[in-house]
Scaffold this active site. Structure first.
Site, PDB file in Angstrom:
ATOM      1  N   ASP A   1     -20.488 -21.955 -33.168  1.00 61.33           N
ATOM      2  CA  ASP A   1     -20.074 -23.234 -32.590  1.00 61.33           C
ATOM      3  C   ASP A   1     -21.351 -23.937 -32.127  1.00 61.33           C
ATOM      4  O   ASP A   1     -21.565 -24.137 -30.931  1.00 61.33           O
ATOM      5  CB  ASP A   1     -19.128 -22.997 -31.418  1.00 61.33           C
ATOM      6  CG  ASP A   1     -18.554 -24.287 -30.852  1.00 61.33           C
ATOM      7  OD1 ASP A   1     -18.742 -25.354 -31.474  1.00 61.33           O
ATOM      8  OD2 ASP A   1     -17.922 -24.236 -29.781  1.00 61.33           O
TER       9      ASP A   1
ATOM     10  N   ASN B   1     -23.867 -26.690 -26.528  1.00 61.28           N
ATOM     11  CA  ASN B   1     -23.908 -25.242 -26.335  1.00 61.28           C
ATOM     12  C   ASN B   1     -25.319 -24.673 -26.295  1.00 61.28           C
ATOM     13  O   ASN B   1     -25.510 -23.460 -26.413  1.00 61.28           O
ATOM     14  CB  ASN B   1     -23.088 -24.546 -27.413  1.00 61.28           C
ATOM     15  CG  ASN B   1     -21.607 -24.819 -27.253  1.00 61.28           C
ATOM     16  OD1 ASN B   1     -21.147 -25.179 -26.185  1.00 61.28           O
ATOM     17  ND2 ASN B   1     -20.858 -24.662 -28.329  1.00 61.28           N
TER      18      ASN B   1
ATOM     19  N   ASP C   1     -21.300 -20.306 -24.849  1.00 63.07           N
ATOM     20  CA  ASP C   1     -20.085 -20.387 -25.666  1.00 63.07           C
ATOM     21  C   ASP C   1     -20.262 -19.624 -26.974  1.00 63.07           C
ATOM     22  O   ASP C   1     -20.351 -20.208 -28.059  1.00 63.07           O
ATOM     23  CB  ASP C   1     -19.691 -21.848 -25.945  1.00 63.07           C
ATOM     24  CG  ASP C   1     -19.178 -22.558 -24.705  1.00 63.07           C
ATOM     25  OD1 ASP C   1     -18.996 -21.882 -23.673  1.00 63.07           O
ATOM     26  OD2 ASP C   1     -18.965 -23.778 -24.771  1.00 63.07           O
TER      27      ASP C   1
END
Length: 254
Positions: A181, A186, A200
């Site tokens: 992701d 992030n 994350d």
């Protein structure tokens, strides 16, 4: 997954604290901590900063809450944070509480800010350089002890890396540990603008490095203006490959 939608992004300051999260903090001994909402993801999950000594105190932790139906797994995030400790910069997972409907994960705060914080949005060249350096470091993590049942691999196996594919998929370039992701929010930056850590990590897995590179470079337009994308590619140390970028972006968007 942080996606460009009306749901993703910093939530209002008066965002209610879910009851299950409140109860979890009580069980962690943080019932009197000061919470501030910092992010709502595209699946409806929330992240709050936690200042355990009061409103004016430094942030000690971050706490995430997800509804179980969100399709995002904080249990997977916690497992991967524990595995990656000592291998690559990431927050330490402290506590995880789940029931049939909700999950709460407490992580220790790191001394930095998201690449899409107000400061770094105004310094996109610094942010893009850190994004490239961070992915390059993650993609260099040794895979010899990676749990096989966590793999999120390319749809074709390693043995097919040089085979043609009827759906137009390019050959595998390099299987690495991918963020899964890899959107700009992030990645954390240190105060000096250097790469600090990735957050994350629920989708962390082994995949072609272009699955990360294609999505990260796509996410730049969601978060920055007046930026030079070549800064990201130079920091990672590779020339953009239009065919691989297009393929992995289409897979992601599908």
């Amino acid at each position: 997954m942080e996606i460009p939608s009306d749901l993703a992004g910093p939530p209002p300051a008066d965002t209610p604290v879910p009851g299950f999260l409140d109860a979890a903090l009580e069980s962690f001994g943080l019932g009197r901590a000061q919470l501030s909402p910092v992010w709502r993801n595209g699946a409806g999950g929330l992240t709050f900063s936690v200042a355990s000594a009061g409103e004016a105190s430094p942030i000690d932790y971050y706490v995430k809450w997800n509804p179980a139906a969100a399709g995002e797994s904080l249990a997977a995030d916690a497992e991967r944070l524990c595995w990656i400790a000592g291998r690559h910069p990431a927050p330490a997972a402290i506590e995880l509480v789940t029931n049939a409907h909700e999950e709460v994960l407490l992580t220790r705060a790191l001394p930095g800010e998201s690449a899409v914080s107000r400061r770094w949005k105004h310094e996109p060249e610094v942010a893009l350089r850190a994004l490239g350096v961070g992915l390059r470091q993650l993609h260099s993590v040794a895979l010899d002890q990676w749990p096989a049942d966590w793999n999120v691999t390319h749809p074709r196996g390693v043995e097919d890396a040089d085979a043609s594919d009827p759906d137009g998929a390019p050959s595998i370039d390099r299987l690495v540990l991918c963020q899964g992701d890899p959107c700009a929010p992030n990645t954390l930056l240190a105060a000096d603008g250097s790469f600090l850590a990735h957050v994350d990590l629920a989708r962390l897995g082994v995949a072609d490095r272009w699955s990360d590179l294609a999505v990260m470079s796509m996410s730049l337009a969601w978060n920055f203006t007046d930026y030079d994308e070549s800064v990201f590619w130079e920091a990672y140390g590779i020339e953009p490959d239009p065919r691989r970028i297009d393929y992995h972006r289409r897979r992601h968007n599908a």
